[in-house]
Structure formats: structure tokens, C-alpha cells
Design an enzyme around this catalytic site. Structure first.
Site, PDB file in Angstrom:
ATOM      1  N   TYR A  16       0.853  -1.197   0.000  1.00 22.13           N
ATOM      2  CA  TYR A  16       0.000   0.000   0.000  1.00 22.13           C
ATOM      3  C   TYR A  16       0.889   1.247   0.000  1.00 22.13           C
ATOM      4  O   TYR A  16       1.581   1.529   0.980  1.00 22.13           O
ATOM      5  CB  TYR A  16      -0.935   0.034   1.212  1.00 22.13           C
ATOM      6  CG  TYR A  16      -1.986  -1.064   1.252  1.00 22.13           C
ATOM      7  CD1 TYR A  16      -2.265  -1.858   0.130  1.00 22.13           C
ATOM      8  CD2 TYR A  16      -2.721  -1.303   2.395  1.00 22.13           C
ATOM      9  CE1 TYR A  16      -3.234  -2.852   0.176  1.00 22.13           C
ATOM     10  CE2 TYR A  16      -3.700  -2.296   2.449  1.00 22.13           C
ATOM     11  CZ  TYR A  16      -3.939  -3.073   1.338  1.00 22.13           C
ATOM     12  OH  TYR A  16      -4.902  -4.057   1.384  1.00 22.13           O
TER      13      TYR A  16
ATOM     14  N   LEU B 282     -17.352  -1.048   2.218  1.00 23.77           N
ATOM     15  CA  LEU B 282     -18.225   0.096   1.906  1.00 23.77           C
ATOM     16  C   LEU B 282     -18.342   0.262   0.392  1.00 23.77           C
ATOM     17  O   LEU B 282     -18.718   1.338  -0.097  1.00 23.77           O
ATOM     18  CB  LEU B 282     -17.666   1.372   2.540  1.00 23.77           C
ATOM     19  CG  LEU B 282     -17.560   1.336   4.073  1.00 23.77           C
ATOM     20  CD1 LEU B 282     -16.728   2.504   4.597  1.00 23.77           C
ATOM     21  CD2 LEU B 282     -18.952   1.355   4.693  1.00 23.77           C
TER      22      LEU B 282
ATOM     23  N   LEU C 265     -21.225   3.012  -0.650  1.00 21.20           N
ATOM     24  CA  LEU C 265     -22.306   2.698   0.290  1.00 21.20           C
ATOM     25  C   LEU C 265     -22.374   3.682   1.464  1.00 21.20           C
ATOM     26  O   LEU C 265     -23.105   3.440   2.420  1.00 21.20           O
ATOM     27  CB  LEU C 265     -22.118   1.267   0.826  1.00 21.20           C
ATOM     28  CG  LEU C 265     -22.193   0.150  -0.227  1.00 21.20           C
ATOM     29  CD1 LEU C 265     -21.848  -1.200   0.395  1.00 21.20           C
ATOM     30  CD2 LEU C 265     -23.587   0.087  -0.869  1.00 21.20           C
TER      31      LEU C 265
ATOM     32  N   GLY D 135     -23.325   6.805   1.118  1.00 24.10           N
ATOM     33  CA  GLY D 135     -24.434   7.734   0.885  1.00 24.10           C
ATOM     34  C   GLY D 135     -24.028   9.085   0.337  1.00 24.10           C
ATOM     35  O   GLY D 135     -24.880   9.947   0.106  1.00 24.10           O
TER      36      GLY D 135
HETATM   37  N1  LIG Z   1      -6.823  -8.371   0.976  1.00 22.63           N
HETATM   38  C1  LIG Z   1      -6.940  -7.566  -0.052  1.00 22.63           C
HETATM   39  O1  LIG Z   1      -6.567  -7.906  -1.185  1.00 22.63           O
HETATM   40  C2  LIG Z   1      -7.536  -6.211   0.140  1.00 22.63           C
HETATM   41  C3  LIG Z   1      -7.965  -5.478  -0.979  1.00 22.63           C
HETATM   42  C4  LIG Z   1      -8.501  -4.213  -0.761  1.00 22.63           C
HETATM   43  C5  LIG Z   1      -8.596  -3.714   0.527  1.00 22.63           C
HETATM   44  N2  LIG Z   1      -8.156  -4.434   1.592  1.00 22.63           N
HETATM   45  C6  LIG Z   1      -8.251  -3.901   2.988  1.00 22.63           C
HETATM   46  O2  LIG Z   1      -9.603  -3.608   3.264  1.00 22.63           O
HETATM   47  C7  LIG Z   1      -9.733  -2.223   3.635  1.00 22.63           C
HETATM   48  C8  LIG Z   1     -11.099  -1.711   3.210  1.00 22.63           C
HETATM   49  O3  LIG Z   1     -11.244  -1.701   1.796  1.00 22.63           O
HETATM   50  P1  LIG Z   1     -11.098  -0.368   0.923  1.00 22.63           P
HETATM   51  O4  LIG Z   1     -10.366   0.640   1.749  1.00 22.63           O
HETATM   52  O5  LIG Z   1     -10.517  -0.751  -0.378  1.00 22.63           O
HETATM   53  O6  LIG Z   1     -12.582   0.099   0.643  1.00 22.63           O
HETATM   54  P2  LIG Z   1     -13.829   0.547   1.541  1.00 22.63           P
HETATM   55  O7  LIG Z   1     -13.555   0.328   2.972  1.00 22.63           O
HETATM   56  O8  LIG Z   1     -15.020  -0.090   0.936  1.00 22.63           O
HETATM   57  O9  LIG Z   1     -13.936   2.119   1.202  1.00 22.63           O
HETATM   58  C9  LIG Z   1     -13.018   3.011   1.765  1.00 22.63           C
HETATM   59  C10 LIG Z   1     -13.323   4.431   1.309  1.00 22.63           C
HETATM   60  O10 LIG Z   1     -14.659   4.817   1.621  1.00 22.63           O
HETATM   61  C11 LIG Z   1     -14.694   6.199   2.011  1.00 22.63           C
HETATM   62  N3  LIG Z   1     -15.218   6.212   3.409  1.00 22.63           N
HETATM   63  C12 LIG Z   1     -14.867   5.416   4.440  1.00 22.63           C
HETATM   64  N4  LIG Z   1     -15.604   5.679   5.530  1.00 22.63           N
HETATM   65  C13 LIG Z   1     -16.453   6.668   5.191  1.00 22.63           C
HETATM   66  C14 LIG Z   1     -17.471   7.363   5.887  1.00 22.63           C
HETATM   67  N5  LIG Z   1     -17.794   7.084   7.150  1.00 22.63           N
HETATM   68  N6  LIG Z   1     -18.148   8.339   5.211  1.00 22.63           N
HETATM   69  C15 LIG Z   1     -17.856   8.631   3.931  1.00 22.63           C
HETATM   70  N7  LIG Z   1     -16.901   8.000   3.218  1.00 22.63           N
HETATM   71  C16 LIG Z   1     -16.198   7.022   3.845  1.00 22.63           C
HETATM   72  C17 LIG Z   1     -13.266   6.715   1.929  1.00 22.63           C
HETATM   73  O11 LIG Z   1     -12.996   7.253   0.633  1.00 22.63           O
HETATM   74  P3  LIG Z   1     -13.591   8.653   0.076  1.00 22.63           P
HETATM   75  O12 LIG Z   1     -13.764   9.550   1.275  1.00 22.63           O
HETATM   76  O13 LIG Z   1     -12.586   9.136  -0.896  1.00 22.63           O
HETATM   77  O14 LIG Z   1     -14.890   8.277  -0.590  1.00 22.63           O
HETATM   78  C18 LIG Z   1     -12.453   5.441   2.070  1.00 22.63           C
HETATM   79  O15 LIG Z   1     -11.194   5.531   1.502  1.00 22.63           O
HETATM   80  C19 LIG Z   1      -8.535  -1.560   2.963  1.00 22.63           C
HETATM   81  O16 LIG Z   1      -8.254  -0.287   3.476  1.00 22.63           O
HETATM   82  C20 LIG Z   1      -7.470  -2.600   3.209  1.00 22.63           C
HETATM   83  O17 LIG Z   1      -7.004  -2.538   4.530  1.00 22.63           O
HETATM   84  C21 LIG Z   1      -7.642  -5.689   1.422  1.00 22.63           C
END
Ligand SMILES: NC(=O)c1ccc[n+]([C@@H]2O[C@H](COP(=O)([O-])OP(=O)(O)OC[C@H]3O[C@@H](n4cnc5c(N)ncnc54)[C@H](OP(=O)(O)O)[C@@H]3O)[C@@H](O)[C@H]2O)c1
Length: 312
Positions: A57, A205, A210, A212
Site C-alpha cells: 500500500y 463500503l 455505500l 451515501g
Molecule cells: N486483501 C486484499 O486484497 C484487500 C484489498 C482491498 C482492501 N483491503 C483492505 O480492506 C480495507 C477496506 O477496503 P477499501 O479501503 O478498499 O474500501 P472501503 O472500505 O469499501 O472504502 C473506503 C473508502 O470509503 C470512504 N469512506 C470510508 N468511511 C467513510 C465514511 N464514514 N463516510 C464517507 N466516506 C467514507 C473513503 O474514501 P472517500 O472519502 O474518498 O470516498 C475510504 O477511503 C482496505 O483499506 C485494506 O485494509 C484488502
């Protein structure tokens, strides 16, 4: 708060984990290190004690920022990081060889500024190194005190045969899952049950859709991965479907006086028993909203409404 002990371990973690992908500072639009650090502090203060990151990352930046943010609070946190993805000369490939695992582990320890990693996860299998060899290397690292437990990621039922001999060895498995992505649901449930693993969800999310705050006019800059076609949650019919899900989430959020994101997370906590939900966060408010998923339950009819609208 709501805590769970990861399978085959004594790691006691909050069921919401702060995801460290945006902490890499790359591919998520504008992120500020001071806000990320404040988000880690706010998490620890509120009892969200689980942090997920990976060596790739931001090419190590996520681990560096997390280590800096935790500082003397290291003992209050459970750190999960990952190995197995290599990027060299702008080429990405998978490597689970003993040599690479050792090298990756030393680099992660240095960047995280810690003596031990609580949960060391195989990010992706490389398609060539035997699981026996991976486990032996991880066992050696554990004996040396560098890691405490190991986990898996991005595996499905088709990997069952390979994993069966290792039942009781790994603590957890991460897969993509959310109301916007339920394709892997039966894999997650069956795999975690058969191999005795704690299921963890990423993209929980739907990469933000998701929460909103996005609509059908949403676009992202070229510095944001969600501008790419691969991020299907923000594209065409799929985006419109996701916005229908958000409409139901908003109704439940109004009724239960919770943030929309917390309702989206609560669905997973209730739907995948014994799961941990990883949510990426860029600033304290986001992780605090997401943590409001903990400590309550949705009504049966609310879960049913979300089940219906999101069924694939
Ligand atoms: N094992 C794997 O291959 C793999 C792959 C991907 C991720 N992961 C792990 O899983 C974690 C979660 O997945 P992800 O970060 O890709 O996606 P996610 O959790 O679905 O979305 C994260 C994004 O949503 C927005 N957000 C988060 N909380 C919010 C809130 N309360 N209100 C408004 N917007 C909000 C932020 O972006 P904005 O504010 O820009 O919208 C944030 O960067 C990662 O950080 C990582 O640690 C693992």
C-alpha cells in the site's frame, strides 16, 4: 464496542478494523497524513484496536504512517499486514518464496517500527510455492518472535483442497464483500467454516459508494483508482443498483439514528457471523462513523429489506 477473538489465536480485536489502503497515500484522491494519523489516534481512543495494512500500500507508505501514528500506543493495537505482492521496475507479480517472505517481513517490521507483527497475511498465493513451504517459513518467523499469527487473503472454495491440511493453522481469511458485492458470500461462509478461519471483509463500503455521499453524477480524478473501469461499483448499471441499496440504507440510518456507512457495516456483521469488517478511512470522522456499526443490531425487517435489494 464489540470484540472478537480471531480463530486459532489469542488476538482480541474490534469487529471494525481500520483499513490502511488509503493510508498508502496513493490512488485515493487527496489524503493528508495528519488526518490519517488523527484517525489512528481516534480509533485507539474509541477502542477500535485493529489495523490492517500491506507492504504494497503506497509502496510501504501505509505501514510507515501506521507505525508513526501508533508510536507508544503500539501495545494497544493489533496490527495485520500482508506479504506476497512484489512491485519491481513498475511490474507487479506474486511471490510467496521463503526468501521473499523473510525479506518482506524484515521490511514491514522496519517500516511499522515494531518488533512484531500480530497477524501476517498471505496477500495473494503465487501459484507456485507450496503451502507447506509458506507455513514452514511463517512458523520460523513466529519462533523468532517476528510474527504472532498468520492469515490468508483472496482465497475461495476452489482453494479448499489445498487449505484442508492446514485447518487450525491460520487465523483468518480476507475477501471482498459488501452489500454492493455479494458474489463471494457462500465462498466466505463455507471456507471460513470448513478451515476454521475468522472471515474478514474488504471493500466493505463498496470503496465508498455505500456511504451515501455519491450519486449518479459522481466522477473521480485520475489520482483516484475509482476513475478506472475496474472499479465497477461506480460504473453504469452497477452504480444505479448501488444507489438503490443506498436509498434503503438511508431509511434505516434515519430510523436508527446511525450514519449510513454504519448501517452498511452492520449488515455484514449480522450477515456473516463472527466476521471482522475492514473499512478504509482517510480521516477521524470516517472511522468514527464506521465504528458506530458496533454494539447494536438491526431489526429483522431491516436486514430483510437490505437482503432483498442487494441480492445478486
Ligand atoms: N486483501 C486484499 O486484497 C484487500 C484489498 C482491498 C482492501 N483491503 C483492505 O480492506 C480495507 C477496506 O477496503 P477499501 O479501503 O478498499 O474500501 P472501503 O472500505 O469499501 O472504502 C473506503 C473508502 O470509503 C470512504 N469512506 C470510508 N468511511 C467513510 C465514511 N464514514 N463516510 C464517507 N466516506 C467514507 C473513503 O474514501 P472517500 O472519502 O474518498 O470516498 C475510504 O477511503 C482496505 O483499506 C485494506 O485494509 C484488502
Amino acid at each position: 464496542m464489540e470484540y472478537i477473538t480471531l480463530k486459532n489465536s489469542d488476538l482480541r480485536v474490534s469487529r471494525v478494523c481500520m483499513g490502511g489502503c488509503p493510508m498508502g497515500g496513493y490512488g485515493w484522491g487527496v489524503v493528508h497524513e495528519n488526518e490519517l494519523i488523527s484517525a489512528v489516534h481516534a480509533s485507539v481512543e474509541q477502542g477500535v484496536n485493529f489495523f490492517d495494512t500491506a507492504d504494497v500500500y503506497g509502496l510501504g507508505q501505509s505501514e510507515r504512517t501506521l507505525g508513526r501514528a501508533l508510536g507508544t500506543n503500539r501495545h494497544k493495537a493489533v496490527i495485520a499486514t500482508k506479504f506476497g505482492v512484489r512491485i519491481e521496475d513498475r511490474v507487479t507479480f506474486y511471490d510467496n518464496s521463503p526468501q521473499w517472505i523473510r525479506k518482506a517481513c524484515e521490511s514491514s517490521l522496519r517500516r511499522l517500527d515494531t518488533d512484531y507483527i500480530d497477524l501476517y497475511q498471505v496477500h495473494y498465493r503465487d501459484g507456485k510455492t507450496d503451502m507447506q513451504s509458506v507455513v514452514e517459513t511463517l512458523e520460523d518467523l513466529r519462533r523468532e518472535g517476528k510474527i504472532r499469527y498468520f492469515g490468508l487473503s483472496n482465497l475461495s472454495l476452489k482453494d479448499l483442497q489445498e487449505l484442508e491440511p492446514w485447518k487450525g493453522t491460520f487465523a483468518s481469511v480476507q475477501n471482498q464483500y459488501s452489500l454492493a458485492c455479494r458474489e463471494h458470500e457462500s465462498d466466505i461462509l463455507e471456507l471460513s467454516d470448513k478451515i476454521d478461519l475468522t472471515p474478514m471483509t474488504w471493500g466493505s463500503l463498496g470503496q465508498g459508494v455505500l456511504t451515501g455521499k455519491y450519486d449518479s453524477n459522481t466522477t473521480f480524478g485520475s489520482d483516484d483508482r475509482r476513475s478506472r473501469n475496474a472499479y465497477v461499483n461506480f460504473r453504469g448499471e452497477k452504480l444505479l443498483k448501488n444507489l438503490e441499496i443506498v436509498k434503503v440504507l438511508k431509511e434505516i440510518a434515519d430510523e436508527s439514528r446511525k450514519p449510513v456507512s454504519a448501517v452498511a457495516v452492520r449488515f455484514i456483521l449480522d450477515h456473516i457471523p463472527g466476521s471482522v469488517v475492514l473499512c478504509g478511512a482517510k480521516r477521524p470522522q470516517q472511522i468514527m462513523e464506521n465504528a458506530q456499526a458496533l454494539g447494536w443490531n438491526m431489526k429483522r425487517e431491516e436486514l430483510d429489506a437490505l437482503e432483498r435489494i442487494s441480492r445478486t
